[in-house]
Design an enzyme around this catalytic site. Structure first.
Site, PDB file in Angstrom:
ATOM      1  N   ARG A  49       0.854  -1.204   0.000  1.00 20.76           N
ATOM      2  CA  ARG A  49       0.000   0.000   0.000  1.00 20.76           C
ATOM      3  C   ARG A  49       0.883   1.244   0.000  1.00 20.76           C
ATOM      4  O   ARG A  49       0.627   2.223  -0.690  1.00 20.76           O
ATOM      5  CB  ARG A  49      -0.947   0.000   1.206  1.00 20.76           C
ATOM      6  CG  ARG A  49      -1.626   1.341   1.397  1.00 20.76           C
ATOM      7  CD  ARG A  49      -2.919   1.310   2.206  1.00 20.76           C
ATOM      8  NE  ARG A  49      -2.915   0.461   3.371  1.00 20.76           N
ATOM      9  CZ  ARG A  49      -2.334   0.743   4.539  1.00 20.76           C
ATOM     10  NH1 ARG A  49      -1.645   1.872   4.691  1.00 20.76           N
ATOM     11  NH2 ARG A  49      -2.393  -0.096   5.554  1.00 20.76           N
ATOM     12  N   TYR A 102     -15.086  18.078 -14.823  1.00 20.94           N
ATOM     13  CA  TYR A 102     -15.609  16.710 -14.932  1.00 20.94           C
ATOM     14  C   TYR A 102     -16.664  16.480 -13.839  1.00 20.94           C
ATOM     15  O   TYR A 102     -16.446  16.860 -12.673  1.00 20.94           O
ATOM     16  CB  TYR A 102     -14.446  15.716 -14.808  1.00 20.94           C
ATOM     17  CG  TYR A 102     -14.884  14.304 -14.548  1.00 20.94           C
ATOM     18  CD1 TYR A 102     -15.695  13.644 -15.448  1.00 20.94           C
ATOM     19  CD2 TYR A 102     -14.504  13.643 -13.385  1.00 20.94           C
ATOM     20  CE1 TYR A 102     -16.124  12.343 -15.200  1.00 20.94           C
ATOM     21  CE2 TYR A 102     -14.916  12.344 -13.130  1.00 20.94           C
ATOM     22  CZ  TYR A 102     -15.741  11.708 -14.040  1.00 20.94           C
ATOM     23  OH  TYR A 102     -16.167  10.431 -13.784  1.00 20.94           O
ATOM     24  N   ASP A 174      -5.853  19.515 -13.900  1.00 16.88           N
ATOM     25  CA  ASP A 174      -6.249  18.191 -14.386  1.00 16.88           C
ATOM     26  C   ASP A 174      -5.884  18.151 -15.870  1.00 16.88           C
ATOM     27  O   ASP A 174      -6.462  18.860 -16.687  1.00 16.88           O
ATOM     28  CB  ASP A 174      -7.759  17.995 -14.165  1.00 16.88           C
ATOM     29  CG  ASP A 174      -8.218  16.578 -14.506  1.00 16.88           C
ATOM     30  OD1 ASP A 174      -7.628  15.975 -15.425  1.00 16.88           O
ATOM     31  OD2 ASP A 174      -9.175  16.098 -13.882  1.00 16.88           O
TER      32      ASP A 174
END
Ligand code: PLP
Length: 387
Positions: A49, A102, A174
């Protein structure tokens, strides 16, 4: 010897690095955990992780392409966005974001703001007074998405970053729609770049993934900490596939754009089409800016049909080479209806404010033979015109 370019370094990321077997391609490390070398002496990785060798190779390649100090690879684009929001915002801080971002980003911004995690203001970052709005609102985090989804509006990354930094904001872009092949926001001043690697970076519609690339080692370390803490880091097999996709990114992007240009030409002269939104068109409001800050116009084309739902249905039913599906950036062509698909989580009034209309369609133009794509679209459009 001259230093290899970022493209060459990405094609070769992790290649021929295996001291045990001489494997040419970077192996997939599925192990969740790693032995300590000695008491109190961990190796480079201790638990997957937190860190995984395959993911590390992908992160390095993505940081290289964007020109960043480091990257954090996550299990989805939303995982990357979530990491940024958790790392940088606290109650009372302001997130200033574009009103036409988005739909999933909007949903997360809105949901976390409603819980009091931070304040949210949505504004038009393409408006001429955007820098004044930033100066007045003094955001902690400024979110840029350009070209925007689905209208492909272009906002001025350098000007917005300068305005954000003047009031102490951290600035994020983004860059999903263009990829670092066509646009490198860190070079234009932003602090962080996020991607849905699900799209062009992986490019084969078989991995959901994300990344945050940081301009500085300090931001990178902080984001790594948060991604591990939240548990949103990406898996090893996905990292392997992402790396494989990335190696052909520059070739795929060129093919997407060449086909998009042919599609735009058809749409622009067809009587069934009422509007075409593509930054490569001289009439697009963001055309000059796109020429300055992008090195390509991309493979997404949005357009509107004359008529209503009947015309949209007829058109979608007639297509054979554009699958009616969400997402974008894969080698295959897709068509989506933003109002009922990608942006369905936005209430109608929010959609209207963002400029999303009921007859708007978004094409993710693939890398099939462009002549076949144009023929398919042309036949479907002719059917409506005759209809
Ligand atoms: N950012 C943009 C511009 C997107 O289009 C998307 C997904 O469509 C995302 C972020 C979210 O990425 P993901 O679906 O990988 O979580």
């Amino acid at each position: 010897m001259t230093e290899p370019t970022p493209i060459t370094r990405t094609v070769r990321a992790g290649i021929d690095q295996d001291p045990n077997h001489g494997a040419v391609v970077a192996p997939i490390y599925l192990s969740t955990t790693y032995t300590f070398e000695d008491f109190g002496v961990p190796r480079a990785h201790d638990y997957s992780r937190r860190g995984n060798p395959t993911r590390t190779v992908l992160a390095g390649a993505l940081a290289t392409l964007e020109g960043g100090a480091g990257a954090v690879v996550t299990a989805s684009g939303m995982g990357a966005i979530s990491t940024v929001l958790h790392a940088l915002l606290k109650p009372g801080d302001l997130l200033l974001a574009p009103h036409d971002c988005y739909g999933g980003s909007w949903r997360l911004f809105d949901a976390l703001a409603s819980k009091g995690n931070f304040e949210l203001k949505l504004v038009d970052l393409t408006a001429p007074d955007a820098a004044d709005v930033i100066a007045r609102e003094r955001p902690t985090l400024l979110w840029i998405e350009t070209p925007s989804n689905p209208l492909l509006r272009v906002s001025d990354i350098a000007a917005l970053s300068a305005a954000g930094h003047a009031v102490g904001a951290t600035v994020v872009a983004d860059n999903t729609f263009l990829s670092p092949i066509w646009q490198r926001p860190l070079e234009l001043g932003v602090d962080l770049v996020v991607h849905s690697t699900t799209k062009y970076l992986n490019g084969h519609s078989d991995v959901v993934g994300g990344v945050v690339v940081a301009a500085t080692p300090e931001l990178h370390t902080d984001l790594l900490w948060w991604a591990n803490c939240l548990g949103v880091t990406g898996g090893a097999f996905d990292a392997y596939l992402g790396l494989r996709g990335l190696r052909t990114l520059h070739l795929r992007m060129a093919a997407h754009e060449a086909n998009a240009a042919r599609v735009v030409e058809l749409l622009g002269q067809h009587p069934a089409v009422s509007a075409v939104h593509y930054p490569g068109l001289a009439a697009h409001p963001g055309h000059d800016l796109a020429r300055r800050q992008q090195s390509g116009f991309g493979g997404i084309v949005t357009f509107e049909l004359h008529g209503g739902e009947l015309q949209v249905r007829t058109f979608l039913d007639a297509l054979t080479l554009f699958c009616p599906a969400e997402s974008l950036g894969g080698v295959e062509s897709l068509v989506s209806h933003p109002a009922t698909m990608t942006h369905a989580s936005m209430p109608p009034q929010v959609q209207a404010a963002a400029g999303i209309t009921p007859t708007m369609l978004r094409l993710s133009v693939g890398i099939e033979d462009g002549a076949d794509l144009v023929a398919d679209l042309s036949r479907a459009l002719d059917l409506i015109s005759r209809g």
